[in-house]
Design a protein around this motif. Structure first.
Motif, PDB file in Angstrom:
ATOM      1  N   ALA A  32      19.532  36.660 -90.750  1.00  0.00           N
ATOM      2  CA  ALA A  32      19.000  36.038 -91.959  1.00  0.00           C
ATOM      3  C   ALA A  32      20.147  35.383 -92.720  1.00  0.00           C
ATOM      4  O   ALA A  32      21.310  35.782 -92.579  1.00  0.00           O
ATOM      5  N   GLY A  33      19.807  34.383 -93.527  1.00  0.00           N
ATOM      6  CA  GLY A  33      20.834  33.660 -94.272  1.00  0.00           C
ATOM      7  C   GLY A  33      21.747  32.849 -93.381  1.00  0.00           C
ATOM      8  O   GLY A  33      22.896  32.562 -93.736  1.00  0.00           O
ATOM      9  N   HIS A  34      21.245  32.441 -92.208  1.00  0.00           N
ATOM     10  CA  HIS A  34      22.052  31.729 -91.239  1.00  0.00           C
ATOM     11  C   HIS A  34      21.757  30.238 -91.280  1.00  0.00           C
ATOM     12  O   HIS A  34      20.949  29.758 -92.070  1.00  0.00           O
ATOM     13  N   VAL A  35      22.428  29.502 -90.405  1.00  0.00           N
ATOM     14  CA  VAL A  35      22.260  28.053 -90.257  1.00  0.00           C
ATOM     15  C   VAL A  35      21.751  27.779 -88.849  1.00  0.00           C
ATOM     16  O   VAL A  35      22.260  28.353 -87.879  1.00  0.00           O
ATOM     17  N   SER A  36      20.730  26.945 -88.720  1.00  0.00           N
ATOM     18  CA  SER A  36      20.218  26.554 -87.399  1.00  0.00           C
ATOM     19  C   SER A  36      20.074  25.049 -87.333  1.00  0.00           C
ATOM     20  O   SER A  36      19.771  24.405 -88.343  1.00  0.00           O
ATOM     21  N   TRP A  37      20.277  24.499 -86.134  1.00  0.00           N
ATOM     22  CA  TRP A  37      20.114  23.059 -85.952  1.00  0.00           C
ATOM     23  C   TRP A  37      19.769  22.771 -84.494  1.00  0.00           C
ATOM     24  O   TRP A  37      19.968  23.610 -83.611  1.00  0.00           O
ATOM     25  N   ARG A 347       8.093  36.506 -94.227  1.00  0.00           N
ATOM     26  CA  ARG A 347       9.545  36.380 -94.072  1.00  0.00           C
ATOM     27  C   ARG A 347      10.135  35.437 -95.101  1.00  0.00           C
ATOM     28  O   ARG A 347       9.450  34.571 -95.672  1.00  0.00           O
ATOM     29  N   CYS A 348      11.446  35.575 -95.315  1.00  0.00           N
ATOM     30  CA  CYS A 348      12.224  34.663 -96.136  1.00  0.00           C
ATOM     31  C   CYS A 348      13.658  34.674 -95.600  1.00  0.00           C
ATOM     32  O   CYS A 348      14.019  35.545 -94.804  1.00  0.00           O
ATOM     33  N   GLY A 349      14.468  33.723 -96.026  1.00  0.00           N
ATOM     34  CA  GLY A 349      15.832  33.654 -95.518  1.00  0.00           C
ATOM     35  C   GLY A 349      15.904  33.289 -94.055  1.00  0.00           C
ATOM     36  O   GLY A 349      16.921  33.519 -93.397  1.00  0.00           O
ATOM     37  N   HIS A 350      14.832  32.714 -93.515  1.00  0.00           N
ATOM     38  CA  HIS A 350      14.782  32.284 -92.124  1.00  0.00           C
ATOM     39  C   HIS A 350      15.278  30.833 -92.029  1.00  0.00           C
ATOM     40  O   HIS A 350      15.692  30.236 -93.019  1.00  0.00           O
ATOM     41  N   THR A 351      15.214  30.283 -90.829  1.00  0.00           N
ATOM     42  CA  THR A 351      15.497  28.858 -90.648  1.00  0.00           C
ATOM     43  C   THR A 351      14.320  28.194 -89.943  1.00  0.00           C
ATOM     44  O   THR A 351      13.601  28.835 -89.175  1.00  0.00           O
ATOM     45  N   LEU A 354      13.065  21.625 -85.878  1.00  0.00           N
ATOM     46  CA  LEU A 354      12.129  20.891 -85.026  1.00  0.00           C
ATOM     47  C   LEU A 354      12.733  20.706 -83.647  1.00  0.00           C
ATOM     48  O   LEU A 354      13.851  20.196 -83.495  1.00  0.00           O
ATOM     49  N   SER A 355      11.991  21.120 -82.601  1.00  0.00           N
ATOM     50  CA  SER A 355      12.477  20.990 -81.229  1.00  0.00           C
ATOM     51  C   SER A 355      12.178  19.590 -80.696  1.00  0.00           C
ATOM     52  O   SER A 355      11.444  18.810 -81.299  1.00  0.00           O
ATOM     53  N   THR A 356      12.732  19.309 -79.525  1.00  0.00           N
ATOM     54  CA  THR A 356      12.488  18.011 -78.905  1.00  0.00           C
ATOM     55  C   THR A 356      11.044  17.869 -78.434  1.00  0.00           C
ATOM     56  O   THR A 356      10.574  16.760 -78.202  1.00  0.00           O
ATOM     57  N   ASP A 357      10.322  18.997 -78.297  1.00  0.00           N
ATOM     58  CA  ASP A 357       8.911  18.963 -77.897  1.00  0.00           C
ATOM     59  C   ASP A 357       7.968  18.875 -79.092  1.00  0.00           C
ATOM     60  O   ASP A 357       6.746  18.969 -78.930  1.00  0.00           O
ATOM     61  N   GLY A 358       8.525  18.721 -80.298  1.00  0.00           N
ATOM     62  CA  GLY A 358       7.685  18.605 -81.473  1.00  0.00           C
ATOM     63  C   GLY A 358       7.155  19.924 -81.984  1.00  0.00           C
ATOM     64  O   GLY A 358       6.148  19.964 -82.691  1.00  0.00           O
ATOM     65  N   GLU A 359       7.854  21.019 -81.664  1.00  0.00           N
ATOM     66  CA  GLU A 359       7.478  22.334 -82.172  1.00  0.00           C
ATOM     67  C   GLU A 359       8.365  22.695 -83.362  1.00  0.00           C
ATOM     68  O   GLU A 359       9.586  22.477 -83.332  1.00  0.00           O
ATOM     69  N   LEU A 360       7.771  23.252 -84.403  1.00  0.00           N
ATOM     70  CA  LEU A 360       8.534  23.811 -85.506  1.00  0.00           C
ATOM     71  C   LEU A 360       8.869  25.247 -85.153  1.00  0.00           C
ATOM     72  O   LEU A 360       7.977  26.072 -84.953  1.00  0.00           O
ATOM     73  N   LEU A 361      10.160  25.548 -85.072  1.00  0.00           N
ATOM     74  CA  LEU A 361      10.627  26.875 -84.666  1.00  0.00           C
ATOM     75  C   LEU A 361      11.155  27.611 -85.890  1.00  0.00           C
ATOM     76  O   LEU A 361      12.111  27.162 -86.537  1.00  0.00           O
ATOM     77  N   ILE A 362      10.521  28.732 -86.216  1.00  0.00           N
ATOM     78  CA  ILE A 362      10.926  29.566 -87.341  1.00  0.00           C
ATOM     79  C   ILE A 362      11.668  30.772 -86.771  1.00  0.00           C
ATOM     80  O   ILE A 362      11.093  31.591 -86.055  1.00  0.00           O
ATOM     81  N   HIS A 363      12.960  30.872 -87.096  1.00  0.00           N
ATOM     82  CA  HIS A 363      13.808  31.901 -86.478  1.00  0.00           C
ATOM     83  C   HIS A 363      14.096  33.037 -87.450  1.00  0.00           C
ATOM     84  O   HIS A 363      14.670  32.831 -88.515  1.00  0.00           O
ATOM     85  N   SER A 364      13.688  34.246 -87.084  1.00  0.00           N
ATOM     86  CA  SER A 364      14.038  35.512 -87.709  1.00  0.00           C
ATOM     87  C   SER A 364      13.835  35.483 -89.221  1.00  0.00           C
ATOM     88  O   SER A 364      12.783  35.094 -89.708  1.00  0.00           O
ATOM     89  N   GLY A 365      14.835  35.893 -90.023  1.00  0.00           N
ATOM     90  CA  GLY A 365      14.705  36.004 -91.462  1.00  0.00           C
ATOM     91  C   GLY A 365      14.492  37.438 -91.904  1.00  0.00           C
ATOM     92  O   GLY A 365      14.318  38.356 -91.099  1.00  0.00           O
ATOM     93  N   PHE A 366      14.533  37.651 -93.221  1.00  0.00           N
ATOM     94  CA  PHE A 366      14.265  38.963 -93.797  1.00  0.00           C
ATOM     95  C   PHE A 366      12.763  39.210 -93.918  1.00  0.00           C
ATOM     96  O   PHE A 366      11.983  38.271 -94.114  1.00  0.00           O
TER      97      PHE A 366
END
Length: 456
Positions: A32-37, A347-351, A354-366
């Motif tokens: 949580a509290g991370h950076v994703s790209w 959840r909150c504090g997640h990231t 958008l993937s190349t396949d047009g999916e919104l990816l929500i990663h982990s978080g508190f």
């Protein structure tokens, strides 16, 4: 160009030597509290913190007894959304200090990381050291292809030391806005014309400074803004549509916000589009307006649609709702997305990426128990949530179907009839699902939860 994302082998020596007792499962699923790209075909994550798993279920109104840790700042974690495979990559150079709630922006195959709450060491005499936690205004750049960090020394007056701010890239410049600072910036606010609001429970402040970093000239600039700038805040979210930066929500003083602002970056004009639930954030929101929140995500998924997901609400309870902000020349309006009730944990504090396949990816978080109305946030959502805004590839559909059959029947030997590439992807994914947490979990706390949750 090298292909990123070597498969993460939990049996390797390298995989189990993470600092602070962070197990292989914690490295990928608890963050949580991370950076994703997005980079090439992968989603890459860096930084943040981990709350270690409990040995047994925690009773209501109990103080957490598990430990916590910062994630290793020299390690990147990769995720392939088409196969759900994880990988890890080591970096070198001027590696930043352990960091959480930093601003992360990519431009020209570089990741720029500004600020955040950092952990530093102070000599306490003899063999002892003190761990110090403070807001930072360091600016570092990661050469993504060469996997090397460099600490930048820009000219000009830097932004206030901040954590939980937001940022974006526009025309070879990095814009940094707002945040929560461990020290007052009154003199700088008077000099550059921004506002700060004191935290009534500490000496820390929220602010609404907007600073531009010129990549070409390696210098900070303080652009002049006309119109109504968002009030001081932390934990807000931003997304770009053309030359417009849309800023939604955040936290200031005792209230969380659901106001919406738009900054025209071509004219440097800021406009309030919707005041939200001001001046009383405890009022029930309108049916077609998201509730006040902070630590949410906001991602442009194409088609003039900005998607807001999750966050923590005015009553200190995390959300798992999803909203689309439609932005075009004629109208700006909200639409709530109907998701299955059990699609994912609050959840909150997640990231959100958008993937190349047009999916919104929500990663982990508190996350925390849904019935608690205080800031607990001592657990994580151990998954990557896929919200589809397009059609999955045939390879992905086949992979999901085979994994479902194997999990339900247990006949893993049937995989030998599949192509080797598909076999490898399925076996690795099943192996990641079987990863265990550290046992026993570390009890040492590397940061103060109250300090981490301040300002949100």
């Amino acid at each position: 160009m090298r292909r990123w994302g070597a498969i993460f082998d939990p049996a390797s020596d390298e995989a189990v030597k993470a600092p602070g007792g962070v197990s292989p499962r914690d490295q990928v699923y608890r963050r949580a509290g991370h950076v994703s790209w997005a980079y090439q075909h992968l989603i890459v994550s860096w930084g943040g913190v981990v709350e270690h798993i409990y040995n047994k279920p925690k009773g209501p109104n109990r103080t957490p007894t598990c430990g916590n840790s910062f994630h290793d700042p020299s390690l990147l974690v990769t995720y392939d959304p088409s196969t759900s495979e994880w990988g890890h990559i080591s970096t070198s150079g001027d590696v930043p200090a352990p960091t959480v709630s930093a601003v992360g922006v990519t431009a020209h195959d570089l990741l720029y990381v500004f600020g955040g709450m950092i952990q530093t060491e102070e000599d306490a005499g003899g063999e002892y050291i003190n761990l110090i936690y403070s807001s930072s205004n360091n600016l570092c750049a990661l050469d993504i292809e060469n996997r090397r960090w460099k600490k930048l020394q820009p000219a000009g007056e830097p932004p206030p030391k901040s954590e939980k701010g937001i940022g974006w890239e526009y025309q070879d410049s990095i814009f940094i806005f707002g945040g929560y600072s461990s020290e007052s910036c009154e003199e700088k606010a008077f000099q550059f014309g921004f506002d700060q609001t004191e935290d009534p429970f500490s000496s820390r402040v929220w602010h609404n400074a907007l600073v531009r970093y010129s990549i070409e000239r390696n210098c900070y600039e303080w652009p002049k803004i006309s119109g109504t700038l968002p009030c001081p805040r932390a934990g807000s979210a931003v997304s770009l549509q053309g030359s417009y930066a849309y800023i939604f929500g955040g936290r200031c003083k005792q209230r969380r916000l659901n106001d919406l602002f738009c900054i025209d970056l071509s004219t440097m004009t800021s406009t309030m589009i919707d005041p939200g639930s001001q001046p009383d954030p405890f009022l029930s929101p309108e049916p077609f307006l998201p509730s006040p929140r902070s630590l949410h995500s906001m991602v442009n998924v194409g088609g003039s649609r900005l998607v807001v997901y999750g966050g923590i609400g005015q009553l200190c309870s995390p959300f798992n709702d999803c909203w689309i902000l439609h932005v075009n020349e004629s109208i700006v309006c909200w639409e709530e997305v109907e998701l299955p009730y059990d699609h994912g944990e609050v959840r909150c504090g997640h990231t959100g990426t958008l993937s190349t396949d047009g999916e919104l990816l929500i990663h982990s978080g508190f996350t925390q128990e849904f019935y608690i109305t205080r800031l607990d946030l001592d657990d994580h959502c151990e998954n990557v949530l896929h919200i589809k805004y397009g059609v999955m590839s045939l390879r992905r559909l086949a992979l999901e179907a085979v994994i479902k059959i194997v999990e339900e029947s247990g006949m893993i030997h049937f995989l030998e009839a599949l192509p080797l590439v598909l076999q490898h992807s399925i076996r690795n994914r099943l192996k990641m699902d079987d990863l265990e947490h550290s046992r026993p979990p570390p009890k040492e706390s590397h940061y103060d939860r109250i300090r981490l949750h301040a300002g949100i």
